[in-house]
Design an enzyme around this catalytic site. Structure first.
Site, PDB file in Angstrom:
ATOM      1  N   ASP A 191       0.870  -1.172   0.000  1.00 12.90           N
ATOM      2  CA  ASP A 191       0.000   0.000   0.000  1.00 12.90           C
ATOM      3  C   ASP A 191       0.910   1.225   0.000  1.00 12.90           C
ATOM      4  OD1 ASP A 191      -1.600   2.164   0.707  1.00 12.90           O
ATOM      5  OD2 ASP A 191      -2.740   1.042   2.206  1.00 12.90           O
ATOM      6  N   ILE A 192       0.825   2.034  -1.033  1.00 15.29           N
ATOM      7  CA  ILE A 192       1.763   3.152  -1.184  1.00 15.29           C
ATOM      8  C   ILE A 192       1.587   4.192  -0.066  1.00 15.29           C
ATOM      9  CG2 ILE A 192       0.419   4.679  -2.712  1.00 15.29           C
ATOM     10  CD1 ILE A 192       3.087   4.841  -4.419  1.00 15.29           C
TER      11      ILE A 192
ATOM     12  N   ASN B 178      -5.879  12.915 -11.072  1.00 21.63           N
ATOM     13  CA  ASN B 178      -6.562  13.370 -12.287  1.00 21.63           C
ATOM     14  C   ASN B 178      -6.227  14.847 -12.453  1.00 21.63           C
ATOM     15  OD1 ASN B 178      -8.556  14.990 -10.821  1.00 21.63           O
ATOM     16  ND2 ASN B 178      -9.388  13.003 -10.194  1.00 21.63           N
TER      17      ASN B 178
ATOM     18  N   GLY C 250      -9.584   5.178  -6.273  1.00 18.15           N
ATOM     19  CA  GLY C 250      -8.350   4.389  -6.387  1.00 18.15           C
ATOM     20  C   GLY C 250      -7.250   4.896  -5.476  1.00 18.15           C
TER      21      GLY C 250
ATOM     22  N   ASP D 160      -5.545   7.592  -5.613  1.00 16.27           N
ATOM     23  CA  ASP D 160      -5.716   9.022  -5.335  1.00 16.27           C
ATOM     24  C   ASP D 160      -6.549   9.215  -4.053  1.00 16.27           C
ATOM     25  OD1 ASP D 160      -5.779  11.768  -5.663  1.00 16.27           O
ATOM     26  OD2 ASP D 160      -6.938  11.745  -7.522  1.00 16.27           O
TER      27      ASP D 160
ATOM     28  N   GLY E 136      -5.406   1.406 -13.640  1.00 19.77           N
ATOM     29  CA  GLY E 136      -6.645   1.139 -12.919  1.00 19.77           C
ATOM     30  C   GLY E 136      -7.823   1.597 -13.752  1.00 19.77           C
TER      31      GLY E 136
END
Ligand code: ADP
Length: 170
Positions: free
Chosen positions: A10-11, A24, A32, A34, A119
């Protein structure tokens, strides 16, 4: 060989100098990775993002990491896949390059990327993975001040594509 690693994880949990957000163009959050980054960083991240007035596809902007263990977040809107005839591959290359340029300018030695555009933006993984590792490797050859770059994959299928792309590079 350039120091590139592929991990499953998990980043938002990574304590590195910079994590990259597959954002975006509004930079005002989304789903997602973001959404996960904004939830983990807290509302101060959105407040700073509002001052940036968006970002073009393939470019990047940097903010602080706030409540994240990472010091910075580098936001880059990846291309939406429309079949490959709309410059998608060059735009994806530009995302990785722009993020690494900002990381180097800000003294980041460790940078973690998610799998940009694969994604909800539907960029095919078999094309995205070699573009990502190839662009990162080329950049690291010119910028040894960045010590390590990792691709943080959220699922095993994604990781398998990046593992293979890295194997083919070596
Ligand atoms: P895009 O709109 O650029 O396609 P997505 O967020 O939909 O971005 O997906 C990009 C990748 O990020 C996908 O592989 C998705 O599984 C992954 N992802 C989602 N959440 C996380 C997370 N917390 N850490 C790392 N990767 C994540």
């Amino acid at each position: 060989m350039p120091n590139i690693e592929i991990i499953l994880g998990d980043i938002t949990r990574q304590a590195v100098d910079a994590i990259v957000n597959a954002a975006n163009c509004s930079l005002l959050g989304g789903g997602g990775v973001d959404g996960a980054i904004h939830r983990a960083a807290g509302p101060e991240l959105l407040a700073e993002c509002r001052t940036l007035h968006g970002c073009e596809t393939g470019k990047a902007k940097i903010t602080k990491g706030y409540r994240l263990p990472a010091k910075y977040v580098i936001h880059t809107p990846g291309p939406v896949w429309h079949g490959g005839g709309y410059g998608e591959e060059e735009l994806l290359r530009s995302c990785y390059r722009s993020c690494l340029e900002l990381a180097a300018e800000n003294g980041c030695e460790t940078v973690d990327f998610p799998s940009i555009s694969t994604g909800v933006y539907h960029f095919p993984l078999e094309k995205a993975a070699p573009i990502a590792v190839g662009t990162i490797a080329a950049f690291l050859r010119e910028h040894p001040e960045i010590r390590r770059v990792r691709m943080v994959c959220f699922d095993g299928r994604t990781k398998a594509f990046y593992d293979r792309a890295l194997e083919e590079l070596r």
